[in-house]
Design a protein around this motif. Structure first.
Motif, PDB file in Angstrom:
ATOM      1  N   LEU A  41       0.832  -1.199   0.000  1.00 52.69           N
ATOM      2  CA  LEU A  41       0.000   0.000   0.000  1.00 52.69           C
ATOM      3  C   LEU A  41       0.873   1.258   0.000  1.00 52.69           C
ATOM      4  O   LEU A  41       0.614   2.199  -0.755  1.00 52.69           O
ATOM      5  CB  LEU A  41      -0.938  -0.008   1.203  1.00 52.69           C
ATOM      6  N   ILE A  42       1.923   1.270   0.832  1.00 48.50           N
ATOM      7  CA  ILE A  42       2.818   2.434   0.882  1.00 48.50           C
ATOM      8  C   ILE A  42       3.476   2.653  -0.475  1.00 48.50           C
ATOM      9  O   ILE A  42       3.525   3.774  -0.993  1.00 48.50           O
ATOM     10  CB  ILE A  42       3.885   2.255   1.987  1.00 48.50           C
ATOM     11  N   ASN A  43       3.988   1.582  -1.071  1.00 54.11           N
ATOM     12  CA  ASN A  43       4.629   1.695  -2.381  1.00 54.11           C
ATOM     13  C   ASN A  43       3.657   2.215  -3.440  1.00 54.11           C
ATOM     14  O   ASN A  43       4.016   3.059  -4.262  1.00 54.11           O
ATOM     15  CB  ASN A  43       5.210   0.340  -2.805  1.00 54.11           C
ATOM     16  N   THR A  44       2.418   1.734  -3.402  1.00 55.99           N
ATOM     17  CA  THR A  44       1.406   2.185  -4.368  1.00 55.99           C
ATOM     18  C   THR A  44       1.054   3.645  -4.130  1.00 55.99           C
ATOM     19  O   THR A  44       0.981   4.442  -5.074  1.00 55.99           O
ATOM     20  CB  THR A  44       0.135   1.312  -4.252  1.00 55.99           C
ATOM     21  N   LEU A  45       0.848   4.020  -2.868  1.00 52.34           N
ATOM     22  CA  LEU A  45       0.505   5.409  -2.534  1.00 52.34           C
ATOM     23  C   LEU A  45       1.569   6.379  -3.015  1.00 52.34           C
ATOM     24  O   LEU A  45       1.258   7.468  -3.496  1.00 52.34           O
ATOM     25  CB  LEU A  45       0.361   5.561  -1.017  1.00 52.34           C
TER      26      LEU A  45
END
Length: 200
Positions: A41-45
């Motif tokens: 999720l962090i990488n996508t955000l």
């Protein structure tokens, strides 16, 4: 958007509360069980492939990771909980560090939001409910992000929505965002909520 998400870096992986940064920046914490998809999720955000390392052994690392986004916001990755194979000593370490984030964080007043991740296929687990209960008691603002939504078909998704929204531990009218790192679903909605809560 009032924030440059390309200008993001891992500031520190803190293993002790005294290592938490003291910068006067808004904080948005990410909470959830091990293997729920926080790193993805962090990488996508942040539009990055490997800023947050996706562990092949969930529950192995016990640190609070502070990601500095454009010198305006800390995305704070809290250690994942509920990992069955974790030793008792390791569980105590997790508990002390996570508790330390909420009780010994010099800038806890700058915590604008907790993004509570739940697996969309399972819904809130008992561990998730303990976390939700804590946030309800402490009056901490949170939203729910249901991860791995690409793994649901239409019927399963309807069931998942009912399961999550009817959970008694989730505050009434709490936003629930379905998120898929694979399909980028939910990314814009989640940024909208983060920016709304942080006034950025």
């Amino acid at each position: 958007m009032a924030i440059n998400i390309q200008n993001a870096s891992l500031r520190i992986s803190a293993g002790l509360p005294r290592q938490f940064p003291t910068d006067k920046m808004a904080q948005v914490a990410l909470s959830g069980r091990s293997n729920v998809g926080k790193s993805s999720l962090i990488n996508t955000l942040l539009g990055r492939k490997a800023l947050a390392r996706v562990s092949s052994a969930p529950g192995k690392t016990i640190t609070v990771n502070f990601y500095d986004v454009d010198r305006k916001l800390f995305l704070v990755d809290l250690p994942g909980y509920g990992f069955a194979k974790r030793s008792e000593g390791s569980k105590k370490e997790w508990s002390a560090l996570t508790d330390g984030y909420f009780t010994q964080n010099p800038n806890i007043d700058l915590l604008a939001l907790v993004v509570q991740l739940v697996d969309s296929r399972i819904g809130p687990t008992k561990d998730d409910e303990m976390m939700l209960d804590f946030m309800n008691q402490a009056e901490i603002p949170y939203i729910i992000v249901a991860t791995k939504s690409d793994k649901l078909n239409a019927t399963e998704r309807k069931k998942s929505v009912e399961n999550i929204t009817s959970n008694p531990y989730i505050r009434e009218n709490t936003p629930v965002i379905y998120f898929s790192s694979l399909k980028n679903e939910g990314k814009q909605e989640l940024w909208r909520e983060i920016l709304r809560y942080t006034d950025l």
